[in-house]
Design a protein around this motif. Structure first.
Motif, short mmCIF file in Angstrom:
data_model
loop_
_atom_site.label_atom_id
_atom_site.label_comp_id
_atom_site.label_asym_id
_atom_site.label_seq_id
_atom_site.Cartn_x
_atom_site.Cartn_y
_atom_site.Cartn_z
N UNK A 61 -9.73 26.25 150.36
CA UNK A 61 -10.26 25.67 149.12
C UNK A 61 -9.21 25.18 148.14
N UNK A 62 -8.09 25.88 148.03
CA UNK A 62 -7.06 25.45 147.08
C UNK A 62 -6.44 24.12 147.51
N UNK A 63 -6.10 24.02 148.77
CA UNK A 63 -5.52 22.78 149.30
C UNK A 63 -6.52 21.64 149.21
N UNK A 64 -7.76 21.94 149.51
CA UNK A 64 -8.83 20.93 149.45
C UNK A 64 -8.95 20.39 148.02
N UNK A 65 -8.97 21.30 147.06
CA UNK A 65 -9.10 20.90 145.66
C UNK A 65 -7.90 20.07 145.21
N UNK A 66 -6.72 20.45 145.63
CA UNK A 66 -5.53 19.67 145.29
C UNK A 66 -5.60 18.25 145.83
N UNK A 67 -6.09 18.09 147.04
CA UNK A 67 -6.22 16.75 147.64
C UNK A 67 -7.24 15.90 146.87
N UNK A 68 -8.35 16.51 146.48
CA UNK A 68 -9.36 15.77 145.70
C UNK A 68 -8.77 15.34 144.36
N UNK A 69 -8.09 16.26 143.69
CA UNK A 69 -7.49 15.93 142.39
C UNK A 69 -6.44 14.83 142.53
N UNK A 70 -5.60 14.91 143.57
CA UNK A 70 -4.58 13.89 143.81
C UNK A 70 -5.23 12.52 144.00
N UNK A 71 -6.29 12.48 144.80
CA UNK A 71 -6.99 11.22 145.07
C UNK A 71 -7.60 10.65 143.79
N UNK A 72 -8.22 11.50 142.99
CA UNK A 72 -8.89 11.04 141.77
C UNK A 72 -7.92 10.60 140.68
#
Length: 78
Positions: A61-72
């Motif tokens: 979940x942490x890595x997933x959230x970081x990827x979403x934030x980076x993309x946004x």
């Protein structure tokens, strides 16, 4: 489950919005779907979670959230 047997590939090319695709390398449920989507969605980005299966949002979940934030972040302030 019937949707899994339909071929929507021809419709993917109509997607023009920036699209973030994230998938687990060890996904046994739909192992090739993320690659197929990425190849047919023009403005897509593919992130593979090497250590995950079908649910990287639960498995990492942490890595997933970081990827979403980076993309946004690319869409902030215009």
């Amino acid at each position: 489950m019937e949707a899994l047997h339909c071929d929507f590939t021809h419709r993917l090319e109509a997607i023009r919005m920036p699209t973030l695709l994230m998938a687990g390398q060890k996904d046994e449920l739909v192992p090739l779907s993320h690659i197929l989507l990425h190849e047919h969605i023009v403005n897509s980005e593919l992130v593979i979670f090497e250590e995950c299966g079908h649910t990287p949002m639960l498995e990492a979940p942490e890595k997933y959230q970081l990827e979403v934030q980076r993309f946004l972040r690319q869409f902030r302030n215009g």
